[in-house]
Design a protein around this motif. Structure first.
Motif, PDB file in Angstrom:
ATOM      1  N   MET A  33     -64.470  -0.719   1.739  1.00 43.39           N
ATOM      2  CA  MET A  33     -63.180  -0.043   1.812  1.00 43.39           C
ATOM      3  C   MET A  33     -63.420   1.447   1.940  1.00 43.39           C
ATOM      4  N   GLY A  34     -62.417   2.141   2.428  1.00 45.91           N
ATOM      5  CA  GLY A  34     -62.600   3.573   2.588  1.00 45.91           C
ATOM      6  C   GLY A  34     -61.286   4.302   2.670  1.00 45.91           C
ATOM      7  N   ALA A  48     -64.175   9.041   2.565  1.00 52.18           N
ATOM      8  CA  ALA A  48     -65.123   8.398   1.659  1.00 52.18           C
ATOM      9  C   ALA A  48     -65.073   6.892   1.870  1.00 52.18           C
ATOM     10  N   VAL A  49     -66.192   6.235   1.649  1.00 50.89           N
ATOM     11  CA  VAL A  49     -66.254   4.775   1.756  1.00 50.89           C
ATOM     12  C   VAL A  49     -66.984   4.223   0.539  1.00 50.89           C
ATOM     13  N   ILE A  50     -66.637   2.984   0.192  1.00 51.26           N
ATOM     14  CA  ILE A  50     -67.302   2.301  -0.907  1.00 51.26           C
ATOM     15  C   ILE A  50     -67.547   0.869  -0.464  1.00 51.26           C
ATOM     16  N   ARG A  51     -68.751   0.393  -0.678  1.00 54.13           N
ATOM     17  CA  ARG A  51     -69.133  -0.924  -0.199  1.00 54.13           C
ATOM     18  C   ARG A  51     -69.057  -1.936  -1.328  1.00 54.13           C
ATOM     19  N   GLY A  55     -71.605  -1.367  -4.591  1.00 55.69           N
ATOM     20  CA  GLY A  55     -70.648  -0.282  -4.758  1.00 55.69           C
ATOM     21  C   GLY A  55     -71.164   1.069  -4.299  1.00 55.69           C
ATOM     22  N   SER A  56     -72.091   1.077  -3.350  1.00 55.34           N
ATOM     23  CA  SER A  56     -72.604   2.358  -2.859  1.00 55.34           C
ATOM     24  C   SER A  56     -71.488   3.126  -2.165  1.00 55.34           C
ATOM     25  N   ILE A  69     -64.513   8.374  -4.960  1.00 52.68           N
ATOM     26  CA  ILE A  69     -63.940   7.086  -4.580  1.00 52.68           C
ATOM     27  C   ILE A  69     -64.408   6.037  -5.583  1.00 52.68           C
ATOM     28  N   SER A  70     -63.507   5.140  -5.936  1.00 55.07           N
ATOM     29  CA  SER A  70     -63.859   4.065  -6.859  1.00 55.07           C
ATOM     30  C   SER A  70     -63.022   2.842  -6.548  1.00 55.07           C
TER      31      SER A  70
END
Length: 121
Positions: A33-34, A48-51, A55-56, A69-70
């Motif tokens: 998500m981003g 920002a992106v979070i995988r 959770g990188s 980002i969280s």
């Protein structure tokens, strides 16, 4: 998957704001998500992106050290904590999810409707 952003508004430079993106539907298919933003007369850019999984995260250089980002997997909600806001952060902020469609063996992007953040001097 459907995405709904909230939390935008008008703030002054130096203030903080937290955006939320609530995901619904088959959220188990979400790969990453981003947050993206688009200022007037400018192209949409990645914020920002979070995988999923580990959770990188990655951030645009312009927001590093100010934005975080969280993601809360229990609530199926992603957040963007924005501190030390600057007028140049003014934009419509969009939530994005990268979904993997196993049956088709391909990825699909889903976007929210956007939420406006305005930072005044």
């Amino acid at each position: 998957v459907q995405l709904v952003e909230s939390g935008g508004g008008l703030v002054q430079a130096g203030d903080s704001l937290r955006l939320s993106c609530a995901a619904s539907g088959n959220t188990a298919t979400i790969n990453a998500m981003g947050w993206y933003r688009q200022a007037p007369e400018k192209q949409r850019e990645t914020v920002a992106v979070i995988r999923s999984g580990g959770g990188s995260t990655d951030y645009a250089d312009s927001v590093k050290g100010r934005f975080t980002i969280s993601r809360d997997n229990v609530k199926n909600t992603m957040y963007l904590q924005m501190n030390s806001l600057k007028p140049e952060d003014t934009a419509v902020y969009y939530c994005n999810a990268l979904i993997f469609l196993a049956a088709a063996d391909r990825y699909l992007e889903v976007w929210g409707q956007g939420t406006l953040v305005t930072v005044s001097l």
